[in-house]
Design a protein around this motif. Structure first.
Motif, mmCIF file in Angstrom:
data_model
loop_
_atom_site.group_PDB
_atom_site.id
_atom_site.type_symbol
_atom_site.label_atom_id
_atom_site.label_comp_id
_atom_site.label_asym_id
_atom_site.label_seq_id
_atom_site.Cartn_x
_atom_site.Cartn_y
_atom_site.Cartn_z
ATOM 1 N N ALA A 80 -44.697 11.146 -15.360
ATOM 2 C CA ALA A 80 -46.007 10.818 -15.930
ATOM 3 C C ALA A 80 -45.925 9.664 -16.927
ATOM 4 O O ALA A 80 -46.906 8.983 -17.187
ATOM 5 C CB ALA A 80 -46.602 12.046 -16.606
ATOM 6 N N ASN A 81 -44.727 9.453 -17.490
ATOM 7 C CA ASN A 81 -44.576 8.416 -18.515
ATOM 8 C C ASN A 81 -43.102 7.996 -18.606
ATOM 9 O O ASN A 81 -42.253 8.511 -17.872
ATOM 10 C CB ASN A 81 -45.082 8.932 -19.877
ATOM 11 N N GLN A 82 -42.814 7.081 -19.528
ATOM 12 C CA GLN A 82 -41.446 6.557 -19.669
ATOM 13 C C GLN A 82 -40.464 7.652 -20.067
ATOM 14 O O GLN A 82 -39.330 7.683 -19.581
ATOM 15 C CB GLN A 82 -41.425 5.438 -20.713
ATOM 16 N N GLU A 83 -40.882 8.544 -20.947
ATOM 17 C CA GLU A 83 -39.985 9.599 -21.426
ATOM 18 C C GLU A 83 -39.584 10.538 -20.284
ATOM 19 O O GLU A 83 -38.415 10.914 -20.167
ATOM 20 C CB GLU A 83 -40.638 10.392 -22.573
ATOM 21 N N GLU A 84 -40.567 10.900 -19.457
ATOM 22 C CA GLU A 84 -40.258 11.772 -18.309
ATOM 23 C C GLU A 84 -39.328 11.071 -17.328
ATOM 24 O O GLU A 84 -38.414 11.673 -16.776
ATOM 25 C CB GLU A 84 -41.552 12.179 -17.582
ATOM 26 N N TYR A 121 -34.196 -0.269 -16.772
ATOM 27 C CA TYR A 121 -34.743 -0.070 -15.426
ATOM 28 C C TYR A 121 -36.196 0.407 -15.492
ATOM 29 O O TYR A 121 -37.061 -0.096 -14.767
ATOM 30 C CB TYR A 121 -33.893 0.947 -14.656
ATOM 31 N N ILE A 122 -36.461 1.369 -16.370
ATOM 32 C CA ILE A 122 -37.817 1.925 -16.482
ATOM 33 C C ILE A 122 -38.805 0.839 -16.913
ATOM 34 O O ILE A 122 -39.900 0.713 -16.353
ATOM 35 C CB ILE A 122 -37.840 3.103 -17.478
ATOM 36 N N LYS A 123 -38.399 0.031 -17.898
ATOM 37 C CA LYS A 123 -39.304 -1.014 -18.398
ATOM 38 C C LYS A 123 -39.513 -2.131 -17.362
ATOM 39 O O LYS A 123 -40.590 -2.701 -17.257
ATOM 40 C CB LYS A 123 -38.756 -1.588 -19.709
ATOM 41 N N THR A 124 -38.468 -2.415 -16.597
ATOM 42 C CA THR A 124 -38.537 -3.507 -15.617
ATOM 43 C C THR A 124 -39.274 -3.084 -14.344
ATOM 44 O O THR A 124 -40.110 -3.832 -13.824
ATOM 45 C CB THR A 124 -37.112 -3.980 -15.237
ATOM 46 N N HIS A 125 -38.960 -1.893 -13.836
ATOM 47 C CA HIS A 125 -39.457 -1.488 -12.512
ATOM 48 C C HIS A 125 -40.619 -0.503 -12.543
ATOM 49 O O HIS A 125 -41.248 -0.270 -11.512
ATOM 50 C CB HIS A 125 -38.307 -0.915 -11.673
ATOM 51 N N LYS A 126 -40.858 0.124 -13.726
ATOM 52 C CA LYS A 126 -41.992 1.074 -13.858
ATOM 53 C C LYS A 126 -42.072 2.037 -12.659
ATOM 54 O O LYS A 126 -43.051 2.015 -11.889
ATOM 55 C CB LYS A 126 -43.302 0.303 -14.023
ATOM 56 N N PRO A 127 -41.081 2.918 -12.515
ATOM 57 C CA PRO A 127 -40.988 3.748 -11.301
ATOM 58 C C PRO A 127 -41.848 5.015 -11.344
ATOM 59 O O PRO A 127 -41.392 6.117 -11.005
ATOM 60 C CB PRO A 127 -39.495 4.102 -11.278
ATOM 61 N N PHE A 128 -43.095 4.877 -11.756
ATOM 62 C CA PHE A 128 -43.944 6.053 -11.966
ATOM 63 C C PHE A 128 -44.594 6.554 -10.672
ATOM 64 O O PHE A 128 -45.204 7.614 -10.661
ATOM 65 C CB PHE A 128 -45.010 5.756 -13.028
ATOM 66 N N LYS A 145 -42.754 7.064 -7.993
ATOM 67 C CA LYS A 145 -41.626 7.513 -7.180
ATOM 68 C C LYS A 145 -41.106 8.869 -7.656
ATOM 69 O O LYS A 145 -40.835 9.057 -8.841
ATOM 70 C CB LYS A 145 -40.482 6.484 -7.233
ATOM 71 N N ALA A 146 -40.943 9.783 -6.725
ATOM 72 C CA ALA A 146 -40.324 11.070 -7.046
ATOM 73 C C ALA A 146 -38.911 10.821 -7.561
ATOM 74 O O ALA A 146 -38.170 10.018 -7.000
ATOM 75 C CB ALA A 146 -40.281 11.949 -5.799
ATOM 76 N N GLY A 147 -38.553 11.483 -8.668
ATOM 77 C CA GLY A 147 -37.222 11.285 -9.238
ATOM 78 C C GLY A 147 -37.078 10.012 -10.043
ATOM 79 O O GLY A 147 -36.016 9.713 -10.574
ATOM 80 N N ALA A 148 -38.150 9.230 -10.138
ATOM 81 C CA ALA A 148 -38.215 8.040 -11.005
ATOM 82 C C ALA A 148 -37.306 6.882 -10.578
ATOM 83 O O ALA A 148 -36.900 6.073 -11.400
ATOM 84 C CB ALA A 148 -37.935 8.410 -12.465
ATOM 85 N N TYR A 149 -36.978 6.803 -9.283
ATOM 86 C CA TYR A 149 -36.232 5.618 -8.841
ATOM 87 C C TYR A 149 -36.532 5.337 -7.372
ATOM 88 O O TYR A 149 -36.961 6.213 -6.629
ATOM 89 C CB TYR A 149 -34.719 5.812 -9.029
ATOM 90 N N GLY A 150 -36.292 4.087 -6.988
ATOM 91 C CA GLY A 150 -36.367 3.693 -5.581
ATOM 92 C C GLY A 150 -34.995 3.245 -5.124
ATOM 93 O O GLY A 150 -34.309 2.501 -5.836
ATOM 94 N N ILE A 151 -34.580 3.685 -3.955
ATOM 95 C CA ILE A 151 -33.236 3.356 -3.461
ATOM 96 C C ILE A 151 -33.086 1.854 -3.193
ATOM 97 O O ILE A 151 -31.992 1.307 -3.218
ATOM 98 C CB ILE A 151 -32.898 4.170 -2.189
ATOM 99 N N GLN A 152 -34.219 1.173 -2.983
ATOM 100 C CA GLN A 152 -34.182 -0.236 -2.573
ATOM 101 C C GLN A 152 -34.259 -1.205 -3.747
ATOM 102 O O GLN A 152 -34.343 -2.402 -3.546
ATOM 103 C CB GLN A 152 -35.323 -0.515 -1.573
ATOM 104 N N GLU A 153 -34.201 -0.687 -4.998
ATOM 105 C CA GLU A 153 -34.337 -1.573 -6.164
ATOM 106 C C GLU A 153 -33.528 -1.038 -7.341
ATOM 107 O O GLU A 153 -33.241 0.151 -7.439
ATOM 108 C CB GLU A 153 -35.822 -1.660 -6.573
ATOM 109 N N GLY A 154 -33.180 -1.939 -8.246
ATOM 110 C CA GLY A 154 -32.593 -1.541 -9.534
ATOM 111 C C GLY A 154 -31.465 -0.540 -9.428
ATOM 112 O O GLY A 154 -30.471 -0.769 -8.742
ATOM 113 N N LEU A 155 -31.622 0.601 -10.122
ATOM 114 C CA LEU A 155 -30.572 1.621 -10.151
ATOM 115 C C LEU A 155 -30.222 2.135 -8.765
ATOM 116 O O LEU A 155 -29.071 2.511 -8.509
ATOM 117 C CB LEU A 155 -31.010 2.810 -11.026
#
Length: 196
Positions: free
Chosen positions: A88-92, A141-148, A150-160
């Motif tokens: 829901a947000n950066q902290e989560e 990563y969160i500030k650059t890609h804003k993965p909100f 995406k389940a689990g807060a990341y995308g396999i095709q970018e960043g982390l």
């Protein structure tokens, strides 16, 4: 693959659209807003297929979709049987990525195919091995890609996802959001190649 009926991708996901295009399907996209709740006692590895089916049902009982193939999908991330939904947000997002750091987690992508009010649902699972990630790298990563979205807060095709996944057991595309090898098999019966 040419299908005998029009195909509609019932998803707003640019990643699912990209996968389906690269696999050679011709389709249009039309998503319907669907409330994404599920029974609290449902096994977590069944949630993705359940939600994909729920999304497909939003197209049912409507003559406008007769003789059209509707494909819907959902993806969930599990670690130690805990379901990590969209943050829901950066902290989560930070808390989620901290849990994934240095651990193995499971990605489940479910999809449904609706054709003339008959729904079939499918599911596929992949194990993802994540290297340990430094906290300042997670925040960047969160500030650059804003993965909100995406389940689990990341995308396999970018960043982390690109830099910290060591290996997969299963399909890359399942982690990306659409197990295209299973989608192809499920749609094959609607193609000119299929001998009745």
């Amino acid at each position: 693959m040419n299908l005998n009926y029009p195909l509609i991708l019932g998803s707003k996901s640019p990643r699912r659209k990209e996968i389906l295009e690269k696999a050679g399907f011709h389709f249009i996209t039309e998503a319907k807003d669907t409330e994404e709740s599920f029974p609290s006692d449902m096994p977590h590895n069944e949630v993705a297929a359940f939600l994909a089916e729920k999304k497909a049902k939003a197209f049912s009982n409507n003559d406008a979709y007769y003789d059209k193939i509707i494909l819907t999908a959902d993806t969930t991330v599990l670690i130690n049987n805990e379901l990590l939904e969209k943050p829901a947000n950066q902290e989560e997002a930070f808390e989620m990525l901290l849990k994934l750091s240095g651990n193995v987690h499971q990605v489940v992508s479910g999809f449904s195919i609706l054709f003339n009010d008959e729904i079939q649902k499918y599911s596929d699972e992949t194990l993802v091995y994540f290297r340990a990630v430094e906290e300042d790298v997670i925040w960047d990563y969160i500030k650059t890609h804003k993965p909100f979205d995406k389940a689990g807060a990341y995308g396999i095709q970018e960043g982390l996802g690109l830099t910290h996944i060591e290996k997969l057991e299963g399909s890359y595309f399942t982690v990306m959001g659409l197990p295209i090898h299973k989608v192809y098999q499920a749609l094959y019966k609607f193609s000119a190649f299929h001998k009745k």
